[in-house]
Design an enzyme around this catalytic site. Structure first.
Site, PDB file in Angstrom:
ATOM      1  CG  HIS A 126      -2.915   2.457  -1.768  1.00  0.00           C
ATOM      2  ND1 HIS A 126      -2.841   2.352  -0.409  1.00  0.00           N
ATOM      3  CD2 HIS A 126      -4.028   1.795  -2.136  1.00  0.00           C
ATOM      4  CE1 HIS A 126      -3.876   1.644   0.033  1.00  0.00           C
ATOM      5  NE2 HIS A 126      -4.602   1.288  -0.990  1.00  0.00           N
ATOM      6  N   PRO A 161       3.285  -4.398  15.844  1.00  0.00           N
ATOM      7  CG  PRO A 161       4.787  -2.686  16.290  1.00  0.00           C
ATOM      8  CD  PRO A 161       3.980  -3.297  15.185  1.00  0.00           C
ATOM      9  CB  CYS A 171      -0.858  18.486 -18.405  1.00  0.00           C
ATOM     10  SG  CYS A 171      -0.786  17.299 -19.755  1.00  0.00           S
ATOM     11  CD  GLN A 173      -2.494  -1.328   2.657  1.00  0.00           C
ATOM     12  OE1 GLN A 173      -3.492  -0.690   2.976  1.00  0.00           O
ATOM     13  NE2 GLN A 173      -1.864  -2.125   3.499  1.00  0.00           N
ATOM     14  CB  CYS A 201      -4.589  18.813 -21.678  1.00  0.00           C
ATOM     15  SG  CYS A 201      -4.507  18.308 -19.952  1.00  0.00           S
TER      16      CYS A 201
HETATM   17  N1  APR Z   1       6.797  -2.453  12.271  1.00  0.00           N
HETATM   18  C1  APR Z   1       5.607  -3.045  11.961  1.00  0.00           C
HETATM   19  N2  APR Z   1       4.407  -2.396  12.055  1.00  0.00           N
HETATM   20  C2  APR Z   1       4.427  -1.115  12.478  1.00  0.00           C
HETATM   21  C3  APR Z   1       5.627  -0.437  12.831  1.00  0.00           C
HETATM   22  C4  APR Z   1       6.841  -1.173  12.699  1.00  0.00           C
HETATM   23  N3  APR Z   1       8.016  -0.635  12.992  1.00  0.00           N
HETATM   24  N4  APR Z   1       5.321   0.837  13.206  1.00  0.00           N
HETATM   25  C5  APR Z   1       3.962   0.946  13.099  1.00  0.00           C
HETATM   26  N5  APR Z   1       3.429  -0.237  12.672  1.00  0.00           N
HETATM   27  C6  APR Z   1       2.030  -0.542  12.387  1.00  0.00           C
HETATM   28  C7  APR Z   1       1.021   0.198  13.223  1.00  0.00           C
HETATM   29  O1  APR Z   1       0.742  -0.498  14.414  1.00  0.00           O
HETATM   30  C8  APR Z   1      -0.188   0.237  12.296  1.00  0.00           C
HETATM   31  O2  APR Z   1      -0.966  -0.934  12.474  1.00  0.00           O
HETATM   32  O3  APR Z   1       1.808  -0.122  11.057  1.00  0.00           O
HETATM   33  C9  APR Z   1       0.441   0.219  10.891  1.00  0.00           C
HETATM   34  C10 APR Z   1       0.381   1.533  10.129  1.00  0.00           C
HETATM   35  O4  APR Z   1      -0.957   1.761   9.844  1.00  0.00           O
HETATM   36  P1  APR Z   1      -1.440   2.993   8.920  1.00  0.00           P
HETATM   37  O5  APR Z   1      -0.769   4.208   9.322  1.00  0.00           O
HETATM   38  O6  APR Z   1      -2.926   2.934   8.937  1.00  0.00           O
HETATM   39  O7  APR Z   1      -0.894   2.616   7.473  1.00  0.00           O
HETATM   40  P2  APR Z   1      -1.487   1.599   6.401  1.00  0.00           P
HETATM   41  O8  APR Z   1      -2.128   0.422   7.020  1.00  0.00           O
HETATM   42  O9  APR Z   1      -0.442   1.368   5.406  1.00  0.00           O
HETATM   43  O10 APR Z   1      -2.612   2.526   5.722  1.00  0.00           O
HETATM   44  C11 APR Z   1      -3.226   2.035   4.607  1.00  0.00           C
HETATM   45  O11 APR Z   1      -4.351   4.038   4.163  1.00  0.00           O
HETATM   46  O12 APR Z   1      -3.892   6.115   4.534  1.00  0.00           O
HETATM   47  C12 APR Z   1      -4.105   5.249   3.553  1.00  0.00           C
HETATM   48  O13 APR Z   1      -3.312   5.081   1.354  1.00  0.00           O
HETATM   49  C13 APR Z   1      -2.921   5.134   2.650  1.00  0.00           C
HETATM   50  O14 APR Z   1      -1.650   3.237   2.042  1.00  0.00           O
HETATM   51  C14 APR Z   1      -2.289   3.865   3.118  1.00  0.00           C
HETATM   52  C15 APR Z   1      -3.472   3.088   3.605  1.00  0.00           C
END
Ligand code: APR
Length: 265
Positions: A109, A231, A162, A89, A165
């Site tokens: 994404h 975590p 662009c 993502q 366009c």
């Molecule tokens: N190692 C593993 N996991 C981690 C670490 C780490 N060092 N640090 C944080 N996390 C976990 C958090 O506990 C959380 O569950 O990573 C996750 C991050 O979550 P989000 O910030 O929600 O990111 P993500 O799941 O990628 O979001 C999905 O949402 O905002 C949109 O398009 C955007 O691609 C993104 C999508």
């Protein structure tokens, strides 16, 4: 012995230890603005300057960020097996920089270093790990048309337009409320239609989007391993056969060594 089929799903957490803020973590806000409020077509229509400032800062932050042991372990896994797919993502280029080839990766994404027209199909892929192009340069528009645009790009440096366009250019990422890129969705579903996976690893995501959970469960349909590395608890935790509550760069090298030493890869 059949080649082990592996699906890896990653989110912002896999790049957290490289210094890139997650979206929903406490460090996700920018200028006290919620990323979810900035990463939308509405925000871009309302204030394209603000959105471009945000993406430019993120691009520079990503350029300066090193890959970490989690990216490197996933790249090692990708190189070991033919039946491997990484679905990320993340719009950063750290998986690619760690060595995962484009054939084995889907950036569902989009890619923050791609710039595309907000109206026509003009787009071009900028260069990740290196500074923004300065002065005039020839860029490789991804739709194959060669054109020198940097001068205009740099001169009204704030809002790129662009060359085809003249509409506003925008980052090549999927914003909230926008459709996923169909060709990339098809690649994931083709991989999953072929067969279930022996191992599914889900790293650093809140699994906010249903398709992430669906793909993990579809891949796990033959009852193989589903390893969650995070975590914190997520909506996928209850389906996991193994929950590793550790940071990704700590946990992934060991998990990958185990898998590659099993000799089924
Ligand atoms: N190692 C593993 N996991 C981690 C670490 C780490 N060092 N640090 C944080 N996390 C976990 C958090 O506990 C959380 O569950 O990573 C996750 C991050 O979550 P989000 O910030 O929600 O990111 P993500 O799941 O990628 O979001 C999905 O949402 O905002 C949109 O398009 C955007 O691609 C993104 C999508």
């Amino acid at each position: 012995m059949h080649d082990m089929r592996v699906l890896v799903l990653t989110g912002a957490g896999v790049s957290a230890e490289s210094g890139i803020p997650t979206f929903r973590g406490k460090d996700g806000y920018w200028r006290n603005l919620d990323p979810a409020k900035l990463a939308t077509p509405e925000a871009f229509a309302r204030d394209p300057q603000l959105v471009w400032d945000w993406y430019r800062e993120r691009r520079q932050l990503i350029r300066d960020a090193p890959t970490n042991a989690a990216h490197e372990a996933i790249a090692k896994l990708a190189q070991h097996g033919d039946e491997f797919l990484l679905v990320t993502q993340n719009v950063d280029d750290l998986h690619a920089r760690a060595g995962v080839s484009p054939e084995k990766m889907v950036q569902i994404h989009g890619n923050i270093f791609v710039t595309r027209c907000s109206r026509c199909d003009f787009s071009y892929a900028g260069r990740g790990g290196s500074p923004e192009p300065s002065g005039t340069c020839v860029v490789q528009p991804t739709n194959g048309r060669l054109r020198s645009i940097a001068a205009t790009f740099e001169k009204d440096a704030d809002l790129p337009r662009c060359p085809e366009c003249h509409a506003l250019l925008r980052p090549g990422v999927v914003w909230f409320g926008e459709q996923l890129p169909l060709r990339e969705v098809q690649r994931v579903e083709n991989f999953l239609d072929r067969d279930g996976c022996d191992v599914v690893i889900v790293v650093g995501t809140t699994a906010t989007f249903g398709y992430i959970i669906d793909w993990a469960l579809q891949a796990n349909r033959n009852g193989g391993e589903l390893i969650e590395v995070n975590p914190e608890e997520t909506p996928l935790s209850r389906f996991a056969t193994r929950r590793v509550r550790e940071p990704a760069a700590i946990a992934l090298p060991g998990i990958v060594n185990d898998l590659t030493n099993r000799g089924a890869l």
